[in-house]
Design a protein around this motif. Sequence first.
Motif, PDB file in Angstrom:
ATOM      1  N   PRO A  96       0.845  -1.276   0.079  1.00 23.46           N
ATOM      2  CA  PRO A  96       0.162  -0.039  -0.144  1.00 23.46           C
ATOM      3  C   PRO A  96       0.779   1.225  -0.184  1.00 23.46           C
ATOM      4  O   PRO A  96       0.395   2.233  -0.797  1.00 23.46           O
ATOM      5  CB  PRO A  96      -0.764  -0.115   1.213  1.00 23.46           C
ATOM      6  N   GLU A  97       1.835   1.189   0.870  1.00 22.55           N
ATOM      7  CA  GLU A  97       2.818   2.352   1.029  1.00 22.55           C
ATOM      8  C   GLU A  97       3.406   2.724  -0.588  1.00 22.55           C
ATOM      9  O   GLU A  97       3.640   3.798  -1.016  1.00 22.55           O
ATOM     10  CB  GLU A  97       3.823   2.295   1.776  1.00 22.55           C
ATOM     11  N   GLN A  98       3.919   1.746  -1.090  1.00 21.18           N
ATOM     12  CA  GLN A  98       4.446   1.793  -2.492  1.00 21.18           C
ATOM     13  C   GLN A  98       3.643   2.263  -3.454  1.00 21.18           C
ATOM     14  O   GLN A  98       3.854   3.034  -4.288  1.00 21.18           O
ATOM     15  CB  GLN A  98       5.311   0.485  -2.818  1.00 21.18           C
ATOM     16  N   ARG A  99       2.113   1.679  -3.169  1.00 14.47           N
ATOM     17  CA  ARG A  99       1.138   1.932  -4.197  1.00 14.47           C
ATOM     18  C   ARG A  99       0.790   3.466  -4.301  1.00 14.47           C
ATOM     19  O   ARG A  99       0.819   4.252  -5.145  1.00 14.47           O
ATOM     20  CB  ARG A  99      -0.105   1.231  -4.066  1.00 14.47           C
ATOM     21  N   THR A 100       0.969   4.094  -3.117  1.00 16.12           N
ATOM     22  CA  THR A 100       0.701   5.463  -2.907  1.00 16.12           C
ATOM     23  C   THR A 100       1.936   6.332  -3.641  1.00 16.12           C
ATOM     24  O   THR A 100       1.524   7.468  -4.338  1.00 16.12           O
ATOM     25  CB  THR A 100       0.697   6.002  -1.417  1.00 16.12           C
ATOM     26  N   LYS A 101       3.035   5.939  -3.267  1.00 14.29           N
ATOM     27  CA  LYS A 101       4.232   6.519  -4.001  1.00 14.29           C
ATOM     28  C   LYS A 101       4.234   6.408  -5.494  1.00 14.29           C
ATOM     29  O   LYS A 101       4.404   7.418  -6.294  1.00 14.29           O
ATOM     30  CB  LYS A 101       5.514   6.051  -3.648  1.00 14.29           C
ATOM     31  N   PHE A 102       3.903   5.119  -5.928  1.00 15.12           N
ATOM     32  CA  PHE A 102       3.691   4.886  -7.362  1.00 15.12           C
ATOM     33  C   PHE A 102       2.655   5.855  -8.087  1.00 15.12           C
ATOM     34  O   PHE A 102       2.901   6.467  -8.987  1.00 15.12           O
ATOM     35  CB  PHE A 102       3.534   3.709  -7.666  1.00 15.12           C
ATOM     36  N   GLN A 103       1.507   6.267  -7.460  1.00 13.51           N
ATOM     37  CA  GLN A 103       0.313   6.805  -7.823  1.00 13.51           C
ATOM     38  C   GLN A 103       0.891   8.480  -7.743  1.00 13.51           C
ATOM     39  O   GLN A 103       0.781   9.061  -8.795  1.00 13.51           O
ATOM     40  CB  GLN A 103      -0.780   6.688  -6.996  1.00 13.51           C
ATOM     41  N   GLN A 104       1.739   8.724  -6.778  1.00 13.48           N
ATOM     42  CA  GLN A 104       2.221  10.128  -6.679  1.00 13.48           C
ATOM     43  C   GLN A 104       3.380  10.335  -8.031  1.00 13.48           C
ATOM     44  O   GLN A 104       3.310  11.516  -8.570  1.00 13.48           O
ATOM     45  CB  GLN A 104       2.871  10.390  -5.448  1.00 13.48           C
ATOM     46  N   MET A 105       3.894   9.409  -8.264  1.00 11.42           N
ATOM     47  CA  MET A 105       5.041   9.494  -9.318  1.00 11.42           C
ATOM     48  C   MET A 105       4.352   9.641 -10.624  1.00 11.42           C
ATOM     49  O   MET A 105       4.602  10.338 -11.401  1.00 11.42           O
ATOM     50  CB  MET A 105       5.697   8.282  -9.444  1.00 11.42           C
ATOM     51  N   ARG A 106       3.125   8.967 -10.974  1.00 16.27           N
ATOM     52  CA  ARG A 106       2.440   9.065 -12.280  1.00 16.27           C
ATOM     53  C   ARG A 106       1.864  10.422 -12.192  1.00 16.27           C
ATOM     54  O   ARG A 106       1.821  11.114 -13.290  1.00 16.27           O
ATOM     55  CB  ARG A 106       1.009   7.915 -12.134  1.00 16.27           C
ATOM     56  N   MET A 107       1.259  10.957 -11.176  1.00 14.72           N
ATOM     57  CA  MET A 107       0.606  12.309 -10.997  1.00 14.72           C
ATOM     58  C   MET A 107       1.643  13.509 -11.344  1.00 14.72           C
ATOM     59  O   MET A 107       1.521  14.180 -12.152  1.00 14.72           O
ATOM     60  CB  MET A 107      -0.055  12.544  -9.855  1.00 14.72           C
ATOM     61  N   HIS A 108       2.870  13.104 -10.958  1.00 16.26           N
ATOM     62  CA  HIS A 108       3.983  14.320 -11.101  1.00 16.26           C
ATOM     63  C   HIS A 108       4.555  14.139 -12.588  1.00 16.26           C
ATOM     64  O   HIS A 108       4.519  15.326 -13.361  1.00 16.26           O
ATOM     65  CB  HIS A 108       5.415  13.726 -10.158  1.00 16.26           C
ATOM     66  N   LEU A 109       4.425  12.852 -13.149  1.00 17.83           N
ATOM     67  CA  LEU A 109       4.782  12.803 -14.730  1.00 17.83           C
ATOM     68  C   LEU A 109       3.621  13.385 -15.379  1.00 17.83           C
ATOM     69  O   LEU A 109       3.894  14.155 -16.707  1.00 17.83           O
ATOM     70  CB  LEU A 109       4.817  11.183 -15.097  1.00 17.83           C
ATOM     71  N   ARG A 110       2.489  13.364 -15.000  1.00 21.73           N
ATOM     72  CA  ARG A 110       1.274  13.867 -15.895  1.00 21.73           C
ATOM     73  C   ARG A 110       1.376  15.336 -15.714  1.00 21.73           C
ATOM     74  O   ARG A 110       1.213  16.037 -16.670  1.00 21.73           O
ATOM     75  CB  ARG A 110      -0.099  13.560 -15.169  1.00 21.73           C
ATOM     76  N   GLY A 111       1.791  15.914 -14.575  1.00 17.95           N
ATOM     77  CA  GLY A 111       1.959  17.498 -14.623  1.00 17.95           C
ATOM     78  C   GLY A 111       3.068  17.903 -15.391  1.00 17.95           C
ATOM     79  O   GLY A 111       2.921  19.165 -15.950  1.00 17.95           O
ATOM     80  N   ARG A 112       4.179  17.347 -15.629  1.00 18.31           N
ATOM     81  CA  ARG A 112       5.307  17.486 -16.560  1.00 18.31           C
ATOM     82  C   ARG A 112       4.758  17.607 -17.832  1.00 18.31           C
ATOM     83  O   ARG A 112       5.533  18.233 -18.863  1.00 18.31           O
ATOM     84  CB  ARG A 112       6.370  16.651 -16.352  1.00 18.31           C
ATOM     85  N   ARG A 113       3.999  16.861 -18.408  1.00 16.93           N
ATOM     86  CA  ARG A 113       3.458  16.869 -19.861  1.00 16.93           C
ATOM     87  C   ARG A 113       2.522  17.888 -19.627  1.00 16.93           C
ATOM     88  O   ARG A 113       1.983  18.696 -20.617  1.00 16.93           O
ATOM     89  CB  ARG A 113       2.750  15.493 -19.952  1.00 16.93           C
TER      90      ARG A 113
END
Length: 113
Positions: A96-113
């Motif tokens: 669950p903790e890794q999943r939260t970080k993974f989702q944050q990583m994905r959100m960060h990538l979307r923000g960069r696009r």
Amino acid sequence: MSAARTTVIAVIVLAVTFITGLVAGFAIGRFAHFGRGPRGPMPQIAATMMLNRLDHHLDLTDAQEKQIRAIFERRHARMTEEIASTNAEIERVLTPEQRTKFQQMRMHLRGRR
């Protein structure tokens, strides 16, 4: 003030102005590329750029352009589905903790696009 000295000062001012404009233009162009490039959804922009390149090199007809654009759109839909499926599969492996970080990583990538 002598004419020679006035000329030297004028040349220096022009050189500084030119260099400042050059640096400012480069910096603005660089930031504009990342933050304010072409407007619209990124896949549509990428497809348009690729289509323009193909047209430039291959001199496509209007019918060919329309068919190739449809191919890009169809492929984009498949890639989007594949990415979503891959992300869901990865999330099943994570804690669950890794999943939260993974989702944050994905959100960060979307923000960069």
